[in-house]
Motif scaffolding. Sequence first.
Motif, PDB file in Angstrom:
ATOM      1  N   THR A 151      -9.843  -9.344  -5.708  1.00  0.00           N
ATOM      2  CA  THR A 151      -9.644  -8.924  -7.094  1.00  0.00           C
ATOM      3  C   THR A 151      -8.614  -7.808  -7.163  1.00  0.00           C
ATOM      4  O   THR A 151      -7.753  -7.775  -8.049  1.00  0.00           O
ATOM      5  N   LEU A 152      -8.694  -6.883  -6.191  1.00  0.00           N
ATOM      6  CA  LEU A 152      -7.756  -5.764  -6.128  1.00  0.00           C
ATOM      7  C   LEU A 152      -6.318  -6.246  -5.920  1.00  0.00           C
ATOM      8  O   LEU A 152      -5.389  -5.767  -6.569  1.00  0.00           O
ATOM      9  N   VAL A 153      -6.156  -7.228  -5.048  1.00  0.00           N
ATOM     10  CA  VAL A 153      -4.823  -7.742  -4.739  1.00  0.00           C
ATOM     11  C   VAL A 153      -4.199  -8.446  -5.949  1.00  0.00           C
ATOM     12  O   VAL A 153      -3.013  -8.291  -6.232  1.00  0.00           O
ATOM     13  N   HIS A 154      -5.026  -9.194  -6.693  1.00  0.00           N
ATOM     14  CA  HIS A 154      -4.494 -10.018  -7.775  1.00  0.00           C
ATOM     15  C   HIS A 154      -4.503  -9.327  -9.141  1.00  0.00           C
ATOM     16  O   HIS A 154      -3.885  -9.822 -10.083  1.00  0.00           O
ATOM     17  N   GLY A 155      -5.201  -8.189  -9.246  1.00  0.00           N
ATOM     18  CA  GLY A 155      -5.269  -7.499 -10.535  1.00  0.00           C
ATOM     19  C   GLY A 155      -4.062  -6.601 -10.776  1.00  0.00           C
ATOM     20  O   GLY A 155      -3.313  -6.261  -9.848  1.00  0.00           O
ATOM     21  N   LYS A 156      -3.890  -6.211 -12.030  1.00  0.00           N
ATOM     22  CA  LYS A 156      -2.802  -5.307 -12.406  1.00  0.00           C
ATOM     23  C   LYS A 156      -3.242  -3.874 -12.112  1.00  0.00           C
ATOM     24  O   LYS A 156      -4.183  -3.357 -12.705  1.00  0.00           O
ATOM     25  N   LYS A 157      -2.528  -3.201 -11.211  1.00  0.00           N
ATOM     26  CA  LYS A 157      -2.966  -1.899 -10.710  1.00  0.00           C
ATOM     27  C   LYS A 157      -2.490  -0.751 -11.598  1.00  0.00           C
ATOM     28  O   LYS A 157      -1.357  -0.758 -12.084  1.00  0.00           O
ATOM     29  N   VAL A 158      -3.371   0.239 -11.760  1.00  0.00           N
ATOM     30  CA  VAL A 158      -3.040   1.449 -12.511  1.00  0.00           C
ATOM     31  C   VAL A 158      -2.131   2.340 -11.673  1.00  0.00           C
ATOM     32  O   VAL A 158      -1.231   2.992 -12.189  1.00  0.00           O
ATOM     33  N   PHE A 159      -2.374   2.403 -10.367  1.00  0.00           N
ATOM     34  CA  PHE A 159      -1.475   3.117  -9.455  1.00  0.00           C
ATOM     35  C   PHE A 159      -1.420   2.366  -8.134  1.00  0.00           C
ATOM     36  O   PHE A 159      -2.325   1.593  -7.802  1.00  0.00           O
ATOM     37  N   SER A 160      -0.351   2.563  -7.404  1.00  0.00           N
ATOM     38  CA  SER A 160      -0.099   1.786  -6.193  1.00  0.00           C
ATOM     39  C   SER A 160      -1.069   2.127  -5.077  1.00  0.00           C
ATOM     40  O   SER A 160      -1.409   3.291  -4.849  1.00  0.00           O
ATOM     41  N   LEU A 161      -1.481   1.094  -4.378  1.00  0.00           N
ATOM     42  CA  LEU A 161      -2.383   1.247  -3.241  1.00  0.00           C
ATOM     43  C   LEU A 161      -1.715   1.998  -2.098  1.00  0.00           C
ATOM     44  O   LEU A 161      -2.366   2.707  -1.339  1.00  0.00           O
ATOM     45  N   LEU A 162      -0.385   1.870  -1.969  1.00  0.00           N
ATOM     46  CA  LEU A 162       0.356   2.464  -0.854  1.00  0.00           C
ATOM     47  C   LEU A 162       1.046   3.779  -1.232  1.00  0.00           C
ATOM     48  O   LEU A 162       1.772   4.347  -0.430  1.00  0.00           O
ATOM     49  N   SER A 163       0.813   4.252  -2.443  1.00  0.00           N
ATOM     50  CA  SER A 163       1.385   5.535  -2.855  1.00  0.00           C
ATOM     51  C   SER A 163       0.585   6.676  -2.237  1.00  0.00           C
ATOM     52  O   SER A 163      -0.512   6.476  -1.699  1.00  0.00           O
ATOM     53  N   GLY A 164       1.121   7.894  -2.343  1.00  0.00           N
ATOM     54  CA  GLY A 164       0.388   9.064  -1.852  1.00  0.00           C
ATOM     55  C   GLY A 164      -0.949   9.199  -2.549  1.00  0.00           C
ATOM     56  O   GLY A 164      -1.969   9.510  -1.920  1.00  0.00           O
TER      57      GLY A 164
END
Length: 279
Positions: free
Chosen positions: A105-118
């Motif tokens: 779900t996390l991979v396919h959903g629209k993210k509020v902030f990037s998983l790989l950001s600080g």
Amino acid sequence: MKKKNRAFYHYFIPVIYAVFVYILWELTGTLVAYVVGKVMDNWEETLYSSYISMLFNEVLTFVIMFVLFRKKADFVRKEKRNGSWLPVLGMFIFPLIQIGNDLMTLVHGKKVFSLLSGKGICFFLICGVASLSIGLLEEYVWRGILLNMFLAAWGKKKNGIYCAVVVSSLGFGLCHYRNLLVGQNFADTTKQVLYAICFGMFLAALFIQTNHLFIPVLVHGLCNFSNFFMNEILGWNYTVWKYDDILQGVLAVFYLSAGLYVVYRSVQKKQNIRRKTEK
């Protein structure tokens, strides 16, 4: 009359004591949350600060409960394990399905902030530790203290182990109704309660099967972590996958079935050993 008094002592006194432990836990948690809130009052309100606050609340509450009940609770049960670790490994498939669903779900959903950001990396670490602290506290109370107490009181009676698992799991599930106090609606809370009861049966079975509290703490913490992390990254958007409720319902049935089956097998093995020693 004496038999009635014995029945009252063996069945009702442990339940009354469990209610006392639960009330004390809630009062302690409320007091700790108040103190932590005052200490962090000047902190900027951020995603990090909310999970750091959660971490402090859980750890401090655990320390207090540990000091109060360390002689009543067991991290490692004194009973000898019967059987291999294979059933335990088989049980792990269900929490892995739940965690896998959150990750997909996390991979396919629209993210509020990037998983790989600080921000994403920092939150990953903070959320992970906070989630494990929740698992530690709740497992210590519901399995370490209360399930152990019920097993000590009822374990040698007919169906006593089943009663211990069911009552401790019911308590674990019903305590989630306190989420009504923070504005969660009744329907969603009831779903959460039913799911928690089934999950509690599974965690109790893990504890009985392994004799180690560490295993249910780890499973509980990882499931909380994947759920919190997914929801925060996606901004608590529950419309990402419309079949999520169905999957959660199916998982709840699997948790319940697997938990009851493992407890049943454990009881049968104990009875077989007892019969052999009596011959």
